[in-house]
Design a protein around this motif. Structure first.
Motif, mmCIF file in Angstrom:
data_model
loop_
_atom_site.group_PDB
_atom_site.id
_atom_site.type_symbol
_atom_site.label_atom_id
_atom_site.label_comp_id
_atom_site.label_asym_id
_atom_site.label_seq_id
_atom_site.Cartn_x
_atom_site.Cartn_y
_atom_site.Cartn_z
ATOM 1 N N THR A 17 0.842 -1.205 0.000
ATOM 2 C CA THR A 17 0.000 0.000 0.000
ATOM 3 C C THR A 17 0.876 1.253 0.000
ATOM 4 O OG1 THR A 17 -1.732 -1.156 1.198
ATOM 5 C CG2 THR A 17 -1.792 1.251 1.292
ATOM 6 N N ASP A 83 1.092 -1.474 -11.319
ATOM 7 C CA ASP A 83 0.672 -2.700 -10.631
ATOM 8 C C ASP A 83 1.903 -3.290 -9.966
ATOM 9 O OD1 ASP A 83 -0.212 -5.246 -9.898
ATOM 10 O OD2 ASP A 83 -1.383 -5.529 -11.725
ATOM 11 N N SER A 93 1.456 -9.280 -1.428
ATOM 12 C CA SER A 93 0.374 -8.328 -1.709
ATOM 13 C C SER A 93 0.468 -7.953 -3.182
ATOM 14 C CB SER A 93 0.461 -7.086 -0.817
ATOM 15 O OG SER A 93 1.655 -6.376 -1.053
ATOM 16 N N LEU A 95 -1.392 -5.236 -5.896
ATOM 17 C CA LEU A 95 -2.320 -4.103 -5.957
ATOM 18 C C LEU A 95 -1.949 -3.176 -7.100
ATOM 19 C CD1 LEU A 95 -1.431 -1.555 -3.150
ATOM 20 C CD2 LEU A 95 -0.022 -3.537 -3.636
ATOM 21 N N CYS A 97 -3.156 0.717 -9.343
ATOM 22 C CA CYS A 97 -4.019 1.865 -9.592
ATOM 23 C C CYS A 97 -3.697 2.393 -10.983
ATOM 24 C CB CYS A 97 -3.820 2.954 -8.546
ATOM 25 S SG CYS A 97 -2.226 3.755 -8.640
ATOM 26 N N ALA A 187 -6.743 -11.380 -4.632
ATOM 27 C CA ALA A 187 -6.502 -10.143 -5.362
ATOM 28 C C ALA A 187 -7.697 -9.960 -6.284
ATOM 29 C CB ALA A 187 -5.218 -10.229 -6.163
ATOM 30 N N GLU A 189 -9.299 -7.589 -9.220
ATOM 31 C CA GLU A 189 -8.741 -6.600 -10.144
ATOM 32 C C GLU A 189 -9.600 -6.344 -11.374
ATOM 33 O OE1 GLU A 189 -4.960 -7.810 -11.968
ATOM 34 O OE2 GLU A 189 -5.073 -9.680 -10.841
ATOM 35 N N GLU A 281 -6.820 -2.595 -8.350
ATOM 36 C CA GLU A 281 -6.611 -3.908 -7.716
ATOM 37 C C GLU A 281 -6.298 -3.758 -6.239
ATOM 38 O OE1 GLU A 281 -3.355 -6.231 -9.305
ATOM 39 O OE2 GLU A 281 -4.198 -8.091 -8.467
ATOM 40 N N ALA A 282 -6.890 -4.637 -5.459
ATOM 41 C CA ALA A 282 -6.622 -4.672 -4.019
ATOM 42 C C ALA A 282 -6.409 -6.124 -3.593
ATOM 43 C CB ALA A 282 -7.801 -4.087 -3.252
ATOM 44 N N THR A 283 -5.710 -6.291 -2.479
ATOM 45 C CA THR A 283 -5.568 -7.615 -1.863
ATOM 46 C C THR A 283 -6.422 -7.636 -0.597
ATOM 47 O OG1 THR A 283 -3.309 -7.815 -2.692
ATOM 48 C CG2 THR A 283 -3.936 -9.294 -0.902
ATOM 49 N N ARG A 296 -4.198 -1.766 -0.785
ATOM 50 C CA ARG A 296 -4.915 -1.076 -1.859
ATOM 51 C C ARG A 296 -4.213 0.248 -2.131
ATOM 52 N NH1 ARG A 296 -11.289 0.286 -2.977
ATOM 53 N NH2 ARG A 296 -10.876 1.225 -4.990
#
Ligand code: MN
Ligand code: MN
Length: 296
Positions: A17, A83, A93, A95, A97, A187, A189, A281-283, A296
């Motif tokens: 993050t 990513d 992790s 993630l 944006c 994850a 996405e 994408e987030a974990t 995230r």
């Protein structure tokens, strides 16, 4: 999962993050992608973590699997997906944006669509939830913006040393009644595009992963393969890292190892109609009641 493992997942999530926030804080239109990649990777290393895969910096119609090579001269521009993956003893992790580097900020809605789809998907995560329903929500959310989800890319389960383990989380309604279970790490996405919503293989990416042992005759190839297996296990790595350690002649060895099928070489993933793609994408960890966002 015991509490020690949980601590590792959380720590990998926290570093991920922070690393993505750092990348976001330094990215500027026109900057070198290589510089962006190396600064972000250094940030992760300074936190005593390593990489679950090379940072993907994918522009416009390239949805994923683009990372700078040594001496790369590409610049940050257009619609840029960042990513990244952090590995802490194999606890991962993953993630991402998307940033809009255009002057006229023409991708605001496209970025919002994938973010909103991710928000909505996270709200659904709990034990017993069918993965098809999550996909349906992602599809509906992206469609409500007038865009298409990329249907042949999906989220995935994470396990120690395994980036794409077991379960997949679809980005459309695939009718699957497979259910989430407490303790799973996922994850999620969503990808949104103004195009058709299908990706196909593009150019080789310079991202590889270990497939199997191979008795290479060339001593350098042998040494490189042993290093890869020990250092990255089956997690993806960049040829840039190998060149940094072994010099440019390592590129010949990588090619030979790829031909011998000891390594897999990933291709860039490009939207079929060459339309721009955004990603969020987030974990998350599936908990008793719902989920905990790890990164995230
Ligand atoms: Mn990712
Ligand atoms: Mn992923």
């Amino acid at each position: 999962m015991d509490s020690k493992e949980l601590d590792k997942w959380r720590e990998a999530g926290k570093i991920g993050t922070e690393a993505l926030a750092y990348a976001k804080s330094i990215v500027k239109q026109g900057m070198s992608l290589l510089e962006l990649a190396e600064k972000t990777e250094k940030y992760i290393q300074d936190r005593k973590a390593s990489f679950a895969f090379p940072i993907n910096l994918s522009k416009d119609e390239i949805a994923a699997h683009s990372t700078p090579q040594q001496n790369d001269e590409e610049i940050a521009e257009g619609l840029l997906k960042m990513d990244l993956g952090v590995s802490l003893e194999g606890y991962i992790s993953d993630l991402s944006c998307t940033v809009d580097l255009t002057k006229e900020k023409k991708y605001t809605k496209l970025i919002e669509a994938s973010q909103k789809a991710l928000d909505e998907a996270i709200k659904l995560v709990k034990p017993g939830m069918e993965i098809g329903k999550i996909g349906k929500k992602i599809q509906e959310t992206i469609s409500s913006y007038g865009f298409a989800p990329v249907v042949n890319l999906s989220g995935h389960e994470l396990q120690q040393w395994n980036l794409h383990a077991g379960l997949t989380i679809p980005n459309f309604d695939n009718n699957s009644d497979v259910k989430l279970k407490e303790g799973m790490v996922l994850a999620i996405e969503p990808f949104a595009t103004t195009g058709q919503g299908m990706i196909q293989d593009g150019k080789p990416s310079g991202i590889y992963k270990f497939l199997e042992k191979h008795s290479a005759r060339d001593p350098l190839a042998k040494e490189i393969l042993a290093f890869i297996e020990q250092e990255y296990h089956e997690l993806p790595f960049s040829s840039r890292w190998i060149v940094k350690k072994f010099g440019t002649r390592a590129l010949f060895s990588l090619r030979a190892l790829e031909q011998a099928q000891a390594l897999h070489h990933f291709k860039q993933l490009v939207e079929k109609t060459k339309a721009p793609v955004s990603q969020a994408e987030a974990t998350v960890l599936v908990t008793k009641e719902g989920c905990e966002v790890l990164a995230r």
